[in-house]
Motif scaffolding. Structure first.
Motif, PDB file in Angstrom:
ATOM      1  N   PHE A  38       0.831  -1.210   0.000  1.00  0.00           N
ATOM      2  CA  PHE A  38       0.000   0.000   0.000  1.00  0.00           C
ATOM      3  C   PHE A  38       0.861   1.255   0.000  1.00  0.00           C
ATOM      4  O   PHE A  38       0.613   2.197  -0.760  1.00  0.00           O
ATOM      5  CB  PHE A  38      -0.930   0.007   1.211  1.00  0.00           C
ATOM      6  CG  PHE A  38      -1.696   1.296   1.362  1.00  0.00           C
ATOM      7  CD1 PHE A  38      -2.784   1.571   0.551  1.00  0.00           C
ATOM      8  CD2 PHE A  38      -1.315   2.245   2.301  1.00  0.00           C
ATOM      9  CE1 PHE A  38      -3.482   2.767   0.673  1.00  0.00           C
ATOM     10  CE2 PHE A  38      -2.006   3.439   2.434  1.00  0.00           C
ATOM     11  CZ  PHE A  38      -3.092   3.700   1.620  1.00  0.00           C
ATOM     12  N   ALA A  39       1.878   1.276   0.853  1.00  0.00           N
ATOM     13  CA  ALA A  39       2.736   2.455   0.952  1.00  0.00           C
ATOM     14  C   ALA A  39       3.452   2.726  -0.365  1.00  0.00           C
ATOM     15  O   ALA A  39       3.525   3.872  -0.827  1.00  0.00           O
ATOM     16  CB  ALA A  39       3.751   2.267   2.076  1.00  0.00           C
ATOM     17  N   VAL A  40       3.975   1.677  -0.992  1.00  0.00           N
ATOM     18  CA  VAL A  40       4.688   1.845  -2.260  1.00  0.00           C
ATOM     19  C   VAL A  40       3.731   2.279  -3.361  1.00  0.00           C
ATOM     20  O   VAL A  40       4.063   3.129  -4.197  1.00  0.00           O
ATOM     21  CB  VAL A  40       5.412   0.541  -2.641  1.00  0.00           C
ATOM     22  CG1 VAL A  40       6.040   0.659  -4.025  1.00  0.00           C
ATOM     23  CG2 VAL A  40       6.473   0.205  -1.606  1.00  0.00           C
ATOM     24  N   SER A  41       2.530   1.696  -3.371  1.00  0.00           N
ATOM     25  CA  SER A  41       1.532   2.090  -4.365  1.00  0.00           C
ATOM     26  C   SER A  41       1.184   3.566  -4.226  1.00  0.00           C
ATOM     27  O   SER A  41       1.044   4.284  -5.222  1.00  0.00           O
ATOM     28  CB  SER A  41       0.272   1.232  -4.208  1.00  0.00           C
ATOM     29  OG  SER A  41      -0.762   1.677  -5.059  1.00  0.00           O
ATOM     30  N   LYS A  42       1.058   4.020  -2.990  1.00  0.00           N
ATOM     31  CA  LYS A  42       0.732   5.427  -2.739  1.00  0.00           C
ATOM     32  C   LYS A  42       1.884   6.340  -3.157  1.00  0.00           C
ATOM     33  O   LYS A  42       1.678   7.354  -3.841  1.00  0.00           O
ATOM     34  CB  LYS A  42       0.435   5.612  -1.252  1.00  0.00           C
ATOM     35  CG  LYS A  42      -0.081   6.989  -0.870  1.00  0.00           C
ATOM     36  CD  LYS A  42      -1.528   7.177  -1.245  1.00  0.00           C
ATOM     37  CE  LYS A  42      -2.080   8.480  -0.696  1.00  0.00           C
ATOM     38  NZ  LYS A  42      -3.509   8.667  -1.018  1.00  0.00           N
ATOM     39  N   LEU A  43       3.097   5.986  -2.790  1.00  0.00           N
ATOM     40  CA  LEU A  43       4.254   6.829  -3.097  1.00  0.00           C
ATOM     41  C   LEU A  43       4.566   6.859  -4.590  1.00  0.00           C
ATOM     42  O   LEU A  43       5.110   7.850  -5.093  1.00  0.00           O
ATOM     43  CB  LEU A  43       5.472   6.327  -2.320  1.00  0.00           C
ATOM     44  CG  LEU A  43       5.432   6.544  -0.802  1.00  0.00           C
ATOM     45  CD1 LEU A  43       6.580   5.807  -0.128  1.00  0.00           C
ATOM     46  CD2 LEU A  43       5.493   8.027  -0.470  1.00  0.00           C
ATOM     47  N   SER A  44       4.232   5.786  -5.294  1.00  0.00           N
ATOM     48  CA  SER A  44       4.534   5.728  -6.727  1.00  0.00           C
ATOM     49  C   SER A  44       3.710   6.717  -7.544  1.00  0.00           C
ATOM     50  O   SER A  44       4.030   6.983  -8.702  1.00  0.00           O
ATOM     51  CB  SER A  44       4.297   4.310  -7.250  1.00  0.00           C
ATOM     52  OG  SER A  44       2.921   3.967  -7.177  1.00  0.00           O
ATOM     53  N   ARG A  45       2.667   7.266  -6.960  1.00  0.00           N
ATOM     54  CA  ARG A  45       1.824   8.223  -7.672  1.00  0.00           C
ATOM     55  C   ARG A  45       2.465   9.606  -7.772  1.00  0.00           C
ATOM     56  O   ARG A  45       1.942  10.485  -8.449  1.00  0.00           O
ATOM     57  CB  ARG A  45       0.460   8.338  -6.974  1.00  0.00           C
ATOM     58  CG  ARG A  45      -0.268   7.007  -6.865  1.00  0.00           C
ATOM     59  CD  ARG A  45      -1.518   7.114  -6.019  1.00  0.00           C
ATOM     60  NE  ARG A  45      -2.083   5.801  -5.715  1.00  0.00           N
ATOM     61  CZ  ARG A  45      -3.148   5.591  -4.953  1.00  0.00           C
ATOM     62  NH1 ARG A  45      -3.773   6.633  -4.419  1.00  0.00           N
ATOM     63  NH2 ARG A  45      -3.581   4.365  -4.719  1.00  0.00           N
ATOM     64  N   PHE A  46       3.593   9.788  -7.095  1.00  0.00           N
ATOM     65  CA  PHE A  46       4.229  11.105  -7.073  1.00  0.00           C
ATOM     66  C   PHE A  46       5.626  11.084  -7.686  1.00  0.00           C
ATOM     67  O   PHE A  46       6.442  11.959  -7.401  1.00  0.00           O
ATOM     68  CB  PHE A  46       4.307  11.609  -5.624  1.00  0.00           C
ATOM     69  CG  PHE A  46       2.992  11.589  -4.898  1.00  0.00           C
ATOM     70  CD1 PHE A  46       2.044  12.577  -5.113  1.00  0.00           C
ATOM     71  CD2 PHE A  46       2.690  10.561  -4.015  1.00  0.00           C
ATOM     72  CE1 PHE A  46       0.828  12.552  -4.444  1.00  0.00           C
ATOM     73  CE2 PHE A  46       1.478  10.529  -3.343  1.00  0.00           C
ATOM     74  CZ  PHE A  46       0.544  11.523  -3.559  1.00  0.00           C
ATOM     75  N   THR A  47       5.903  10.090  -8.531  1.00  0.00           N
ATOM     76  CA  THR A  47       7.245   9.971  -9.107  1.00  0.00           C
ATOM     77  C   THR A  47       7.586  11.111 -10.066  1.00  0.00           C
ATOM     78  O   THR A  47       8.759  11.412 -10.280  1.00  0.00           O
ATOM     79  CB  THR A  47       7.387   8.635  -9.858  1.00  0.00           C
ATOM     80  OG1 THR A  47       6.305   8.502 -10.792  1.00  0.00           O
ATOM     81  CG2 THR A  47       7.357   7.467  -8.893  1.00  0.00           C
ATOM     82  N   SER A  48       6.583  11.738 -10.662  1.00  0.00           N
ATOM     83  CA  SER A  48       6.858  12.804 -11.626  1.00  0.00           C
ATOM     84  C   SER A  48       7.258  14.111 -10.958  1.00  0.00           C
ATOM     85  O   SER A  48       7.946  14.937 -11.565  1.00  0.00           O
ATOM     86  CB  SER A  48       5.634  13.039 -12.519  1.00  0.00           C
ATOM     87  OG  SER A  48       4.522  13.454 -11.737  1.00  0.00           O
ATOM     88  N   ASN A  49       6.835  14.301  -9.696  1.00  0.00           N
ATOM     89  CA  ASN A  49       7.140  15.565  -9.020  1.00  0.00           C
ATOM     90  C   ASN A  49       7.161  15.369  -7.501  1.00  0.00           C
ATOM     91  O   ASN A  49       6.307  15.885  -6.789  1.00  0.00           O
ATOM     92  CB  ASN A  49       6.110  16.628  -9.407  1.00  0.00           C
ATOM     93  CG  ASN A  49       6.493  18.009  -8.910  1.00  0.00           C
ATOM     94  OD1 ASN A  49       7.668  18.336  -8.768  1.00  0.00           O
ATOM     95  ND2 ASN A  49       5.494  18.835  -8.620  1.00  0.00           N
ATOM     96  N   PRO A  50       8.146  14.634  -6.987  1.00  0.00           N
ATOM     97  CA  PRO A  50       8.195  14.389  -5.539  1.00  0.00           C
ATOM     98  C   PRO A  50       8.640  15.625  -4.767  1.00  0.00           C
ATOM     99  O   PRO A  50       9.484  16.399  -5.230  1.00  0.00           O
ATOM    100  CB  PRO A  50       9.227  13.262  -5.418  1.00  0.00           C
ATOM    101  CG  PRO A  50      10.135  13.469  -6.591  1.00  0.00           C
ATOM    102  CD  PRO A  50       9.244  13.963  -7.696  1.00  0.00           C
TER     103      PRO A  50
END
Length: 208
Positions: A38-50
């Motif tokens: 879940f945590a990785v899935s959530k964090l992966s949504r911001f790879t374009s602009n962390p």
């Protein structure tokens, strides 16, 4: 912490490095560590602009992994039946427009399949979100059941897969033969799909 992450409106911070770490964590989450899915899935949504918040959350995952290196997948052989647990996280903040689905399948005392992902359709209630998560899980359930039936070491008579759901309304809707839902056609199609597998004996539902 992960539920409150929002889009970064400032300049991206080390975007390439962030993406590389996320890629490594996605491999780990899909191989032996379902607890970080879940945590990785959530964090992966911001790879374009962390931003700073995303990096802090990412570092928290890394610290968690460092402190739990002894964890892994273990199988005892019991119970020797396939079971499933599904859940959904409905819209958690104003930036979210779609819910998150998650499921876990266990066999022989250990996890054999799992997933955490953003739903592809808009849902208007927790019931619809839970039903969508259940429908996603039933696709995997049918595939796993067919796989077990093809294995020579498994009895050909594979029992119905127990699908554990924490929403009583969903269970009532699936067990009912009435189509009186005031939902979109996408949600109704998912209800019919789950109901078909239940009526054919592929799955059975239970409330937890």
């Amino acid at each position: 912490m992960f539920l409150l992450l929002r889009k970064n409106k400032r300049i991206a911070r080390n975007q390439l490095e962030y993406s590389q770490i996320i890629s490594s964590l996605m491999y780990l989450a899909s191989a032996t560590r379902p607890d970080i899915s879940f945590a990785v899935s959530k964090l992966s949504r911001f790879t374009s602009n962390p931003g700073d918040d995303h990096w802090r959350a990412l570092e928290r995952v890394m610290r968690y992994l460092k402190g739990t290196m002894e964890l892994g997948l273990h199988y005892t052989g019991y119970p020797a039946v396939l079971e499933e647990y599904s859940d959904s996280n409905w819209i958690s903040d104003v930036d979210e427009i779609k819910a998150t689905s998650g499921y876990v399948f266990t066999l022989g005392g250990g996890v054999v399949s799992w997933r955490s992902c953003k739903q592809t359709i808009l849902t208007r209630s927790t019931m619809e979100a839970e039903l969508t998560a259940l429908d996603t899980a039933t696709v995997e359930a049918e595939w796993l059941r067919n796989l077990l039936m093809d294995l020579p070491i498994v009895e050909k008579l594979v029992p119905a897969i127990l699908m554990n759901c924490d929403n009583q309304t969903v269970i009532v809707k699936v067990n009912s033969s009435k189509d009186n839902m005031k939902s979109s056609r996408h949600v109704k199609r998912r209800l019919k799909s789950v109901r078909k597998l239940r009526n054919s004996g592929v799955i059975t539902l239970d409330y937890i």
